[in-house]
Design an enzyme around this catalytic site. Structure first.
Site, PDB file in Angstrom:
ATOM      1  N   ASP A   1      10.858  10.015  -8.660  1.00  0.00           N
ATOM      2  CA  ASP A   1      10.725   9.487  -7.388  1.00  0.00           C
ATOM      3  C   ASP A   1      11.627   7.967  -7.218  1.00  0.00           C
ATOM      4  OD1 ASP A   1       9.840   9.053  -4.720  1.00  0.00           O
ATOM      5  OD2 ASP A   1       8.075   8.188  -4.933  1.00  0.00           O
TER       6      ASP A   1
ATOM      7  N   LYS B   1      -2.755  -2.564  -9.438  1.00  0.00           N
ATOM      8  CA  LYS B   1      -2.724  -1.242  -8.629  1.00  0.00           C
ATOM      9  C   LYS B   1      -4.415  -0.648  -8.524  1.00  0.00           C
ATOM     10  CE  LYS B   1       0.312   1.965  -8.445  1.00  0.00           C
ATOM     11  NZ  LYS B   1       1.095   3.044  -8.850  1.00  0.00           N
TER      12      LYS B   1
ATOM     13  N   GLY C   1      -2.203   4.221  -3.849  1.00  0.00           N
ATOM     14  CA  GLY C   1      -3.243   3.031  -3.902  1.00  0.00           C
ATOM     15  C   GLY C   1      -2.629   2.061  -3.242  1.00  0.00           C
ATOM     16  N   THR C   2      -3.615   0.759  -3.417  1.00  0.00           N
ATOM     17  CA  THR C   2      -3.156  -0.621  -2.804  1.00  0.00           C
ATOM     18  C   THR C   2      -2.918  -1.440  -4.131  1.00  0.00           C
ATOM     19  OG1 THR C   2      -4.552  -0.200  -1.062  1.00  0.00           O
ATOM     20  CG2 THR C   2      -3.867  -2.480  -1.532  1.00  0.00           C
ATOM     21  N   VAL C   3      -1.932  -2.279  -4.107  1.00  0.00           N
ATOM     22  CA  VAL C   3      -1.654  -3.069  -5.147  1.00  0.00           C
ATOM     23  C   VAL C   3      -1.922  -4.763  -4.592  1.00  0.00           C
ATOM     24  CG1 VAL C   3       0.472  -4.293  -6.370  1.00  0.00           C
ATOM     25  CG2 VAL C   3       0.492  -1.842  -5.736  1.00  0.00           C
TER      26      VAL C   3
ATOM     27  N   GLN D   1       0.856  -1.304   0.139  1.00  0.00           N
ATOM     28  CA  GLN D   1       0.020  -0.004  -0.018  1.00  0.00           C
ATOM     29  C   GLN D   1       0.989   1.124   0.002  1.00  0.00           C
ATOM     30  OE1 GLN D   1      -2.273  -1.077   3.529  1.00  0.00           O
ATOM     31  NE2 GLN D   1      -4.074  -0.991   2.606  1.00  0.00           N
ATOM     32  N   GLY D   2       0.432   2.330  -0.594  1.00  0.00           N
ATOM     33  CA  GLY D   2       1.314   3.440  -0.742  1.00  0.00           C
ATOM     34  C   GLY D   2       0.466   4.748  -0.898  1.00  0.00           C
TER      35      GLY D   2
END
Length: 380
Positions: A203, A106, A90-92, A86-87
Site C-alpha cells: 500500500d 493507533k 482506525g484512528t491515530v 483517521q483511516g
C-alpha cells in the site's frame, strides 16, 4: 434515658465485616477485570501474535507491552483533540507517556477476524524491521476492547499533505522531494532485499510516507504488508491497495510480487513531479488517472506542461526529466519490465549525488520526449 455505647469488640467486629466485604468485592472485581482483559487479549489476536513471535529472533524484537491505563492517560482518554489522523483501520492519536516521550497511538476500530489479522500482521512485520526510514514500532496493548499500537511520533505529517493540501502554504522544494523519494526508495529496497524475510508493503502511497522534523522520510502503515517466503517470487492473495496506486498486473492476476510495490512507488514519483493526486474524479476524464495523464503528456511532447511549475527551473530540468523517465519505467504495465526497488534507489542516489547542475543525460531519456509506448494505459 440510657445510652448504650458499642463495645470495642463490637466495633472491631463491624470493621472486620466491612473490610471482609470490601476485600471480597475487590477480589471479585479484580477477577472480572482479569477475565475481561483475557477476553479482549484473545479477541484482539493475542494468541495469534504469540504464535507469530514464537519463532522470531528475540534480539531484534523489543516490542514493549503497554497497559490500558498508561495509554488512556497518555491520550487524555483518547480525547478528540489528540487525533492525528483517521483511516480504514482506525484512528491515530498523539500521546505523551509518563517519561514525557511523545508517541503516536493507533487505536483500531471494532474489528472482525480479518481486520484483527491485518492489525497483528502490521505488528509482526514492524517488529522485524530496523531501518531509519521506517516508522519505529515501540509497543502494543491488546488487553483493551480494541488493540492499540504505539509508534514513534513523526512530527511533520504526511508527504500527501505537503504536496496536495491547499492550506499548506509551504511549497516542498524539488531538492526536498528528491531527498524524500531517495530515502523512501532505500527503505523499500531494504524491505525487498535486506530484511530477514522479504516484505512487500502493498500500500505504497504518499499518505503512507511521513516526514520528520528534518523532512526525512518515514514509511508507515504496514497493515496489508506481506512477508514473502525465501523460496517464492510471488504469492497469490486477495487484491489490496489504494486505487490510483494499485499495480494493474496484480489487480488482474492476484499475483503479488515486489514489482507491485515498484509500480506504486512510480505513482508517488509522478505525484512529486506534477503536484497532482494519483486519482481525482474532479479532473476531466482524460486527466483523471495520473499515470495515463502523464503517459499522454510524454507521448505528446508536453512533459514541461505537466510538471509542477512551482518546482520547475532551468537548473533542475534535466534532473526532472531523469526522474520522469524512471517513474515511467516503474509504472510499466508488465511487472517484468519494471526496475527493481534496489535499482530505483540506486538511480535516485546517483541523481542526488551528481546534483542539479550535473544531472546526467540517461540513455533512457530518448524514451521520454516524443516517445511512443505500445503498452496501453490501464485504469481502475
Amino acid at each position: 434515658m440510657v445510652f448504650l455505647f458499642p463495645t470495642t469488640g463490637t466495633v472491631i467486629g463491624f470493621l472486620t465485616i466491612c473490610l471482609g466485604i470490601s476485600w471480597v468485592y475487590l477480589a471479585v472485581r479484580k477477577r472480572r477485570i482479569i477475565k475481561l482483559r483475557e477476553k479482549f487479549f484473545e479477541r484482539n489476536g493475542g494468541f495469534m501474535l504469540q504464535k507469530e513471535l514464537l519463532g522470531m529472533d528475540k534480539s531484534t524484537n523489543q516490542t514493549q507491552i503497554f497497559s490500558a491505563e498508561e495509554l488512556k492517560k497518555a491520550t487524555e482518554n483518547f480525547h478528540e483533540s489528540r487525533i492525528l489522523g483517521q483511516g480504514g483501520q482506525g484512528t491515530v492519536y498523539k500521546g505523551i507517556l509518563s517519561n514525557n516521550r511523545i508517541v503516536a497511538i493507533k487505536k483500531a476500530k471494532i474489528m472482525d477476524t480479518g481486520q484483527v489479522e491485518e492489525f497483528i500482521n502490521e505488528l509482526v512485520v514492524l517488529s522485524q524491521i530496523n531501518h531509519r526510514n521506517v516508522v519505529k514500532l515501540l509497543g502494543c496493548c491488546l488487553e483493551t476492547e480494541v488493540p492499540l499500537l504505539v509508534y514513534e511520533f513523526v512530527i511533520n505529517g504526511t508527504l500527501f499533505d505537503h504536496i496536495h493540501v491547499q492550506h499548506n502554504s509551504l511549497v516542498l522544494p524539488w531538492e526536498t522531494r528528491l531527498k524524500v523519494a531517495t530515502e523512501s526508495a532505500n527503505a523499500f529496497s531494504y524491505l525487498h532485499s535486506a530484511a530477514s524475510i522479504p516484505i512487500i508493503h502493498r500500500d505504497i502511497k504518499s499518505a503512507n510516507i511521513l516526514l520528520d522534523d528534518n523532512y526525512a522520510a518515514k514509511i508507515a502503515d504496514f497493515g496489508t504488508s506481506r512477508l514473502i517466503p525465501m523460496d517464492q517470487k510471488q504469492i497469490t492473495t486477495l487484491v489490496r491497495g489504494t486505487l490510483g496506486y494499485l499495480d494493474p498486473e496484480y489487480f488482474r492476476t492476484s499475483h503479488l510480487t515486489e514489482k507491485s510495490d515498484v509500480y506504486s512507488f512510480g505513482v508517488v514519483l509522478l505525484e512529486l513531479l506534477t503536484g497532482k493526486t494519483a486519482l481525482s474524479f474532479r479532473r476531466p476524464e482524460s486527466e483523471r488517472h495520473l499515470v495515463t495523464n502523464f503517459e499522454s503528456a510524454i507521448q505528446e511532447n508536453r512533459l514541461l506542461e505537466i510538471l509542477d511549475q512551482q518546482i520547475l527551473t532551468s537548473e533542475n530540468i534535466e534532473q526532472l526529466k531523469e526522474v520522469a523517465d524512471l517513474a515511467m519505467r516503474c509504472v510499466k504495465i508488465r511487472g517484468e519490465e519494471r526496475p527493481t526497488m534496489k535499482d530505483v534507489a540506486a538511480e535516485l542516489e546517483d541523481l542526488r549525488s551528481l546534483g542539479t547542475n550535473n544531472a546526467p543525460k540517461s540513455h533512457h531519456h530518448k524514451h521520454i520526449v516524443g516517445s511512443t509506448n505500445n503498452d496501453q494505459p490501464w485504469t481502475v
